[in-house]
Design a protein around this motif. Structure first.
Motif, PDB file in Angstrom:
ATOM      1  N   ALA A  88      68.039 144.463 -48.960  1.00 17.02           N
ATOM      2  CA  ALA A  88      68.484 143.736 -47.763  1.00 17.02           C
ATOM      3  C   ALA A  88      67.415 143.774 -46.674  1.00 17.02           C
ATOM      4  CB  ALA A  88      69.788 144.332 -47.245  1.00 17.02           C
ATOM      5  N   LYS A  89      66.768 144.923 -46.497  1.00 18.88           N
ATOM      6  CA  LYS A  89      65.710 145.021 -45.493  1.00 18.88           C
ATOM      7  C   LYS A  89      64.518 144.146 -45.846  1.00 18.88           C
ATOM      8  CE  LYS A  89      66.895 149.570 -43.740  1.00 18.88           C
ATOM      9  NZ  LYS A  89      66.507 150.974 -43.635  1.00 18.88           N
ATOM     10  N   LYS A  90      64.172 144.105 -47.130  1.00 13.88           N
ATOM     11  CA  LYS A  90      63.054 143.272 -47.578  1.00 13.88           C
ATOM     12  C   LYS A  90      63.361 141.791 -47.336  1.00 13.88           C
ATOM     13  CE  LYS A  90      60.178 142.340 -51.599  1.00 13.88           C
ATOM     14  NZ  LYS A  90      59.947 142.629 -53.024  1.00 13.88           N
ATOM     15  N   ALA A  91      64.592 141.378 -47.648  1.00 17.83           N
ATOM     16  CA  ALA A  91      64.996 139.991 -47.418  1.00 17.83           C
ATOM     17  C   ALA A  91      65.000 139.666 -45.927  1.00 17.83           C
ATOM     18  CB  ALA A  91      66.373 139.742 -48.023  1.00 17.83           C
ATOM     19  N   HIS A  92      65.430 140.619 -45.105  1.00 19.34           N
ATOM     20  CA  HIS A  92      65.461 140.405 -43.658  1.00 19.34           C
ATOM     21  C   HIS A  92      64.040 140.240 -43.111  1.00 19.34           C
ATOM     22  CE1 HIS A  92      68.256 140.572 -40.213  1.00 19.34           C
ATOM     23  NE2 HIS A  92      67.145 140.774 -39.554  1.00 19.34           N
ATOM     24  N   ARG A  93      63.104 141.052 -43.599  1.00 13.21           N
ATOM     25  CA  ARG A  93      61.705 140.903 -43.167  1.00 13.21           C
ATOM     26  C   ARG A  93      61.141 139.550 -43.581  1.00 13.21           C
ATOM     27  NH1 ARG A  93      61.425 146.386 -44.764  1.00 13.21           N
ATOM     28  NH2 ARG A  93      60.578 145.742 -46.773  1.00 13.21           N
ATOM     29  N   SER A  94      61.460 139.111 -44.795  1.00 11.61           N
ATOM     30  CA  SER A  94      60.993 137.797 -45.257  1.00 11.61           C
ATOM     31  C   SER A  94      61.566 136.681 -44.395  1.00 11.61           C
ATOM     32  CB  SER A  94      61.401 137.581 -46.715  1.00 11.61           C
ATOM     33  OG  SER A  94      60.759 138.498 -47.553  1.00 11.61           O
ATOM     34  N   LEU A  95      62.826 136.820 -44.005  1.00 13.61           N
ATOM     35  CA  LEU A  95      63.445 135.819 -43.141  1.00 13.61           C
ATOM     36  C   LEU A  95      62.768 135.789 -41.772  1.00 13.61           C
ATOM     37  CD1 LEU A  95      65.747 133.744 -42.754  1.00 13.61           C
ATOM     38  CD2 LEU A  95      67.113 135.620 -41.869  1.00 13.61           C
ATOM     39  N   GLN A  96      62.409 136.952 -41.250  1.00 16.03           N
ATOM     40  CA  GLN A  96      61.704 137.003 -39.963  1.00 16.03           C
ATOM     41  C   GLN A  96      60.352 136.314 -40.050  1.00 16.03           C
ATOM     42  OE1 GLN A  96      61.733 141.213 -39.227  1.00 16.03           O
ATOM     43  NE2 GLN A  96      63.592 141.116 -37.982  1.00 16.03           N
ATOM     44  N   VAL A  97      59.644 136.518 -41.156  1.00 18.01           N
ATOM     45  CA  VAL A  97      58.353 135.854 -41.342  1.00 18.01           C
ATOM     46  C   VAL A  97      58.549 134.342 -41.405  1.00 18.01           C
ATOM     47  CG1 VAL A  97      56.477 135.510 -42.998  1.00 18.01           C
ATOM     48  CG2 VAL A  97      57.228 137.816 -42.433  1.00 18.01           C
ATOM     49  N   MET A  98      59.559 133.904 -42.136  1.00 12.01           N
ATOM     50  CA  MET A  98      59.819 132.468 -42.262  1.00 12.01           C
ATOM     51  C   MET A  98      60.232 131.862 -40.918  1.00 12.01           C
ATOM     52  SD  MET A  98      62.361 130.523 -44.852  1.00 12.01           S
ATOM     53  CE  MET A  98      61.287 129.845 -46.082  1.00 12.01           C
ATOM     54  N   SER A  99      61.055 132.571 -40.158  1.00 13.09           N
ATOM     55  CA  SER A  99      61.484 132.072 -38.846  1.00 13.09           C
ATOM     56  C   SER A  99      60.301 131.965 -37.894  1.00 13.09           C
ATOM     57  CB  SER A  99      62.538 132.996 -38.250  1.00 13.09           C
ATOM     58  OG  SER A  99      63.677 133.012 -39.050  1.00 13.09           O
ATOM     59  N   ALA A 100      59.425 132.965 -37.913  1.00 12.62           N
ATOM     60  CA  ALA A 100      58.250 132.929 -37.045  1.00 12.62           C
ATOM     61  C   ALA A 100      57.334 131.774 -37.435  1.00 12.62           C
ATOM     62  CB  ALA A 100      57.501 134.253 -37.128  1.00 12.62           C
ATOM     63  N   SER A 101      57.188 131.552 -38.727  1.00 11.95           N
ATOM     64  CA  SER A 101      56.358 130.445 -39.198  1.00 11.95           C
ATOM     65  C   SER A 101      56.979 129.103 -38.815  1.00 11.95           C
ATOM     66  CB  SER A 101      56.199 130.537 -40.711  1.00 11.95           C
ATOM     67  OG  SER A 101      55.376 129.522 -41.187  1.00 11.95           O
ATOM     68  N   ALA A 102      58.296 128.984 -38.950  1.00 11.91           N
ATOM     69  CA  ALA A 102      58.973 127.738 -38.580  1.00 11.91           C
ATOM     70  C   ALA A 102      58.820 127.472 -37.092  1.00 11.91           C
ATOM     71  CB  ALA A 102      60.450 127.809 -38.950  1.00 11.91           C
ATOM     72  N   LYS A 103      58.894 128.513 -36.280  1.00 11.73           N
ATOM     73  CA  LYS A 103      58.745 128.346 -34.834  1.00 11.73           C
ATOM     74  C   LYS A 103      57.319 127.921 -34.490  1.00 11.73           C
ATOM     75  CE  LYS A 103      61.303 128.600 -31.256  1.00 11.73           C
ATOM     76  NZ  LYS A 103      62.071 127.421 -30.968  1.00 11.73           N
ATOM     77  N   ARG A 104      56.344 128.529 -35.205  1.00 10.80           N
ATOM     78  CA  ARG A 104      54.938 128.204 -34.939  1.00 10.80           C
ATOM     79  C   ARG A 104      54.632 126.755 -35.326  1.00 10.80           C
ATOM     80  NH1 ARG A 104      50.766 131.382 -38.405  1.00 10.80           N
ATOM     81  NH2 ARG A 104      52.746 131.375 -39.434  1.00 10.80           N
ATOM     82  N   TRP A 105      55.240 126.276 -36.418  1.00 12.26           N
ATOM     83  CA  TRP A 105      54.979 124.920 -36.903  1.00 12.26           C
ATOM     84  C   TRP A 105      56.030 123.917 -36.432  1.00 12.26           C
ATOM     85  CZ3 TRP A 105      50.475 123.706 -39.035  1.00 12.26           C
ATOM     86  CH2 TRP A 105      49.700 124.742 -39.540  1.00 12.26           C
TER      87      TRP A 105
END
Length: 116
Positions: A88-105
């Motif tokens: 669950a923690k690994k998935a949450h970190r991946s989601l944070q990376v994806m959200s940050a990337s979506a915000k940047r782009w």
């Protein structure tokens, strides 16, 4: 993780393609939020599983075959509370990376037409 579309009058003056791209980005952002909510619930369940393991309530994962009178044992097992928590923690970190990337782009994604 809230996404604001801004003033409605601004949206109506945009070309049709940009409105579609903005709507698609909003749907994408909402999907990220829903995944985040599901991961929060999963983390709560993993905490319950760890507590149950600490109290010794975890039952053996091995059972007998469904056939009557069979003596074979299954090799089935379920994940431990620690394994579920790590996943669950690994998935949450991946989601944070994806959200940050979506915000940047965001500007790039909103300005282009999304392919089907």
């Amino acid at each position: 993780m809230a996404f604001s579309l801004g003033a409605r009058d601004r949206v109506t003056t945009l070309p049709k393609v940009n409105r579609r791209a903005l709507r698609k980005y909003g749907e994408f952002w909402r999907a990220l939020q829903l995944v985040g909510d599901a991961l929060t619930e999963a983390e709560k369940l993993t905490a319950k599983a760890r507590d149950a393991e600490r109290r010794g309530e975890r039952k053996s994962a091995k059972g007998v075959s469904a056939k009557a009178g069979a003596t074979a044992r299954h090799a089935w097992s379920r994940a431990t509370g620690e394994e579920m928590s790590a996943a669950a923690k690994k998935a949450h970190r991946s989601l944070q990376v994806m959200s940050a990337s979506a915000k940047r782009w965001e500007a790039e994604l909103v300005s282009r037409e999304w392919r089907k």
